[in-house]
Design a protein around this motif. Structure first.
Motif, PDB file in Angstrom:
ATOM      1  N   PRO A 270       0.808  -1.222   0.000  1.00 58.56           N
ATOM      2  CA  PRO A 270       0.000   0.000   0.000  1.00 58.56           C
ATOM      3  C   PRO A 270       0.843   1.274   0.000  1.00 58.56           C
ATOM      4  O   PRO A 270       0.353   2.339  -0.371  1.00 58.56           O
ATOM      5  CB  PRO A 270      -0.839  -0.115   1.277  1.00 58.56           C
ATOM      6  CG  PRO A 270      -0.247  -1.209   2.080  1.00 58.56           C
ATOM      7  CD  PRO A 270       0.565  -2.072   1.168  1.00 58.56           C
ATOM      8  N   GLU A 271       2.096   1.178   0.410  1.00 55.98           N
ATOM      9  CA  GLU A 271       2.943   2.368   0.432  1.00 55.98           C
ATOM     10  C   GLU A 271       3.527   2.671  -0.943  1.00 55.98           C
ATOM     11  O   GLU A 271       3.472   3.785  -1.423  1.00 55.98           O
ATOM     12  CB  GLU A 271       4.103   2.165   1.427  1.00 55.98           C
ATOM     13  CG  GLU A 271       3.669   2.226   2.872  1.00 55.98           C
ATOM     14  CD  GLU A 271       3.132   3.603   3.251  1.00 55.98           C
ATOM     15  OE1 GLU A 271       3.886   4.584   3.108  1.00 55.98           O
ATOM     16  OE2 GLU A 271       1.968   3.681   3.677  1.00 55.98           O
ATOM     17  N   THR A 272       4.083   1.643  -1.585  1.00 55.78           N
ATOM     18  CA  THR A 272       4.811   1.856  -2.832  1.00 55.78           C
ATOM     19  C   THR A 272       3.985   1.536  -4.068  1.00 55.78           C
ATOM     20  O   THR A 272       4.334   1.935  -5.168  1.00 55.78           O
ATOM     21  CB  THR A 272       6.057   0.956  -2.876  1.00 55.78           C
ATOM     22  OG1 THR A 272       5.617  -0.420  -2.873  1.00 55.78           O
ATOM     23  CG2 THR A 272       6.953   1.181  -1.662  1.00 55.78           C
ATOM     24  N   GLY A 273       2.916   0.794  -3.913  1.00 56.09           N
ATOM     25  CA  GLY A 273       2.110   0.405  -5.062  1.00 56.09           C
ATOM     26  C   GLY A 273       2.699  -0.781  -5.817  1.00 56.09           C
ATOM     27  O   GLY A 273       2.136  -1.231  -6.815  1.00 56.09           O
ATOM     28  N   GLU A 274       3.807  -1.290  -5.326  1.00 55.68           N
ATOM     29  CA  GLU A 274       4.486  -2.406  -5.985  1.00 55.68           C
ATOM     30  C   GLU A 274       3.679  -3.698  -5.815  1.00 55.68           C
ATOM     31  O   GLU A 274       3.108  -3.941  -4.754  1.00 55.68           O
ATOM     32  CB  GLU A 274       5.851  -2.546  -5.306  1.00 55.68           C
ATOM     33  CG  GLU A 274       6.755  -3.594  -5.864  1.00 55.68           C
ATOM     34  CD  GLU A 274       7.894  -3.883  -4.873  1.00 55.68           C
ATOM     35  OE1 GLU A 274       8.567  -4.896  -5.052  1.00 55.68           O
ATOM     36  OE2 GLU A 274       8.060  -3.082  -3.916  1.00 55.68           O
ATOM     37  N   VAL A 275       3.624  -4.520  -6.885  1.00 57.65           N
ATOM     38  CA  VAL A 275       2.891  -5.783  -6.812  1.00 57.65           C
ATOM     39  C   VAL A 275       3.707  -6.768  -5.976  1.00 57.65           C
ATOM     40  O   VAL A 275       4.905  -6.936  -6.200  1.00 57.65           O
ATOM     41  CB  VAL A 275       2.629  -6.359  -8.219  1.00 57.65           C
ATOM     42  CG1 VAL A 275       1.928  -7.710  -8.118  1.00 57.65           C
ATOM     43  CG2 VAL A 275       1.787  -5.393  -9.032  1.00 57.65           C
ATOM     44  N   LEU A 276       3.064  -7.404  -5.011  1.00 56.54           N
ATOM     45  CA  LEU A 276       3.776  -8.307  -4.103  1.00 56.54           C
ATOM     46  C   LEU A 276       3.631  -9.752  -4.567  1.00 56.54           C
ATOM     47  O   LEU A 276       2.637 -10.118  -5.185  1.00 56.54           O
ATOM     48  CB  LEU A 276       3.207  -8.168  -2.684  1.00 56.54           C
ATOM     49  CG  LEU A 276       3.367  -6.779  -2.056  1.00 56.54           C
ATOM     50  CD1 LEU A 276       2.603  -6.700  -0.735  1.00 56.54           C
ATOM     51  CD2 LEU A 276       4.843  -6.468  -1.829  1.00 56.54           C
ATOM     52  N   PRO A 277       4.636 -10.577  -4.256  1.00 54.38           N
ATOM     53  CA  PRO A 277       4.547 -11.993  -4.645  1.00 54.38           C
ATOM     54  C   PRO A 277       3.414 -12.699  -3.904  1.00 54.38           C
ATOM     55  O   PRO A 277       2.990 -12.264  -2.825  1.00 54.38           O
ATOM     56  CB  PRO A 277       5.907 -12.564  -4.251  1.00 54.38           C
ATOM     57  CG  PRO A 277       6.499 -11.586  -3.293  1.00 54.38           C
ATOM     58  CD  PRO A 277       5.903 -10.262  -3.601  1.00 54.38           C
ATOM     59  N   GLU A 278       2.961 -13.763  -4.497  1.00 56.09           N
ATOM     60  CA  GLU A 278       1.880 -14.558  -3.926  1.00 56.09           C
ATOM     61  C   GLU A 278       2.233 -15.003  -2.502  1.00 56.09           C
ATOM     62  O   GLU A 278       3.376 -15.335  -2.220  1.00 56.09           O
ATOM     63  CB  GLU A 278       1.721 -15.787  -4.814  1.00 56.09           C
ATOM     64  CG  GLU A 278       0.444 -16.525  -4.613  1.00 56.09           C
ATOM     65  CD  GLU A 278       0.460 -17.776  -5.478  1.00 56.09           C
ATOM     66  OE1 GLU A 278       0.676 -17.650  -6.697  1.00 56.09           O
ATOM     67  OE2 GLU A 278       0.282 -18.865  -4.908  1.00 56.09           O
TER      68      GLU A 278
END
Lengths: 435, 142
Positions: A270-278
């Protein structure tokens, strides 16, 4: 033994789902770009055109959308079809802000019906069942969403809507309803009123319930199941995406299968908008890939959860999301780790503590320190220091293993937290004062 | 066997005062008292003149209160008196969870309050060695 509403989708191979998602995403992005000036402008400023989106792999290139976008374009600014093609409007009450409105074409209602129908069939329902719907009917998506699903599977639908619980119980008894759809807190209320009326679960015929639209705990699930004599299934949805039916629980009761042929889910930081791994916890983001009237792209739900793939014992291949674990608005970042008050609350309740707690975050020597203050109860109290200290240590261990950071526990007398503040304040972040 | 009240006390100034004031207001007399403390909290243990009344008063103040059975032993008030009792308990493998002394004393006896791992064995041990226990009635506790 396992029954599916649409087995060709629900048990499809990953490759099939992925191919379907890619094709539908490409089509939806083009549809939105061409018909919603707001999205077109957003994509242009992000330097993306529909030609850049060729498969699910390109999804991350699209800009996010959020609730504020819906408010800014209120009422019809995000609609992707002319109003003459819209056959239904729903709205979300604006308890936390201005109200929002969404629209559905006839095709969109069909999709929604299928989504809820899958949930009902996963809960063991069929056209033999009598489905009692106590979600409110109206602008709220709960009542009519459940109604669409129940009719879709050919069940006998009882559109009771909310309110007048005694009458609801009379109807449950007289009509012999077998499936209940309502909010989990209302299910508990029905159970209480049932008791007050001198009745038990043996006086009604419910055997399954689909509960959602608000957060609930496993403890509530146990109570509902025991008091109403049914198996309780969770359902997830939000008005902005479609309403209830975005994801649904199967008999394994360990998370909800996302209707991936209609909605692509991503988990982001939520801070960086980066997609996180499963398997990593983060904010749930949904993209609608089949809706015509109101297809949101990369919509940030503010709900926090974990998504995981892998075969479920029910045979469904649709990936599973956990029950939302909190809201990003409540998130704390401690030593770089995202922590949600709701996670701490879950541990406290599991360990037999009250939900009267406060999280105090401070910083000393450039290190974040967390203290969880919790009011003790008679059940926790022991009159030896050894036992009481051990209780605190056990709680610290449980919190550490869940959150991944060390936390100090402080036991307090009852009513200390609520008394001093009048209203529960969950988080005291003293770090802000030092900035 | 005597009922002891144990109260959870937050480590904050004025807490102990408010508990004792409440007991004073209710006309409850404190016969014995000890505090076990850590940096965060304390456990106040007391023998009081009226256990039920004290428990109710503290309860109404939202204190966490529990009742525990303890043994009050009349220890010979002379050098080595306590050492002998403790030696006997150690020899019988009876663990002491905590102990404290009573305010005031009997004739040539010091009263000690014990919370032990096995009360039945303690009573048997004391009886076999000619040591006396003190009842609630003798302490003016009801």
């Amino acid at each position: 033994m396992h029954r599916y509403y649409q087995p060709e989708i629900e048990t499809a191979s990953r490759e099939t789902i992925r191919a379907l998602q890619s094709e539908r995403l490409v089509r939806t992005v083009r549809h939105v770009y061409e018909n919603v000036p707001f999205y077109r402008a957003k994509m242009e400023s992000a330097g993306v055109t529909p030609d850049d989106i060729r498969s699910v792999d390109d999804l991350h290139r699209l800009p996010f959308s959020c609730k504020q976008d819906l408010r800014d374009t209120y009422p019809y600014g995000l609609f992707a079809v002319p109003l003459k093609d819209v056959v239904r409007l729903h709205a979300s009450s604006g308890t936390t802000g201005k109200q929002i409105v969404v629209g559905y074409t006839r095709h969109d209602l069909e999709i929604w019906s299928d989504c809820f129908a899958r949930a009902l069939v996963a809960a063991g329902a069929s056209d033999e069942d009598i489905v009692h719907i106590s979600y409110g009917y109206g602008l709220f998506t709960g009542g009519l969403g459940a109604d669409l699903g129940a009719q879709r599977i050919g069940a006998t639908t009882v559109p009771v809507s909310s309110g007048n619980t005694q009458r609801q119980i009379t109807i449950l008894r007289d009509f012999g309803s077998t499936v209940l759809c309502c909010t989990p807190s209302y299910a508990l209320h029905i159970a209480e009123v049932l008791e007050e009326m001198g009745l038990t679960k043996d006086d009604i015929r419910l055997r399954a319930g689909i509960f959602g639209a608000e957060p609930w705990t496993n403890e509530m699930r146990r109570q509902i199941e025991q008091k109403l004599g049914l198996k309780a299934f969770d359902i997830y949805g939000l008005t902005e995406i479609v309403g209830p039916g975005v994801a649904f629980e199967c008999e394994e009761q360990t998370g909800m299968h996302v209707n991936e042929d209609n909605f692509i889910v991503e988990v982001i930081d939520p801070e960086t908008g980066e997609v996180l791994p499963e398997g990593t916890q983060g904010e749930l983001v949904f993209t609608c890939i089949t809706k015509e009237a109101f297809p949101v792209l990369r919509y940030r739900t503010r709900d926090v959860g974990v998504v995981s793939r892998g075969t479920c014992s029910c045979g469904r291949t649709l990936l599973k999301m956990t029950k939302p674990r909190g809201r990003t608005d409540d998130m704390l970042i401690i030593r770089g780790v995202n922590v949600f008050p709701s996670q701490i609350e879950t541990v406290l309740i599991e360990k037999g503590y009250t939900a009267n707690y406060q999280i105090v975050v401070d910083r000393a020597n450039n290190t974040d320190l967390v203290e969880v203050q919790v009011e003790i109860s008679r059940e926790i109290f022991s009159d030896t220091v050894k036992n009481l200290t051990k209780k605190g240590r056990e709680l610290e261990e449980a919190l550490k293993s869940l959150l991944g950071i060390a936390v100090k526990v402080k036991l307090l007398e009852p009513n200390t937290l609520t008394r001093s503040t009048g209203k529960a304040v969950r988080v005291v972040d003293k770090r802000k004062l030092l900035d | 066997m005597v009922k002891q009240l144990s109260v959870f006390i937050q480590n904050e100034s004025g807490k102990l005062a408010s508990v004792t004031e409440a007991l004073a207001w209710a006309g409850v007399d404190i016969r014995a008292l000890s505090i076990a403390d850590t940096t965060d909290f304390g456990i106040l243990r007391m023998l009081v003149s009226d256990v039920q009344k004290a428990a109710e008063v503290l309860d109404s103040l939202n204190c966490i209160v529990s009742q525990t059975d303890v043994t009050v032993v009349a220890v010979p008030d002379q050098p080595g008196g306590l050492a002998r009792v403790l030696g006997l308990m150690a020899g019988a493998n009876i663990d002491i969870e905590y102990m404290y002394s009573l305010i005031g004393r009997g004739e040539e006896k010091a009263y000690m309050v014990f919370r032990v791992s096995d009360e039945d064995r303690l009573l048997k041990l004391l009886w076999e060695n000619g040591l006396q226990t003190v009842s609630a009635a003798e302490l003016g506790i009801r």
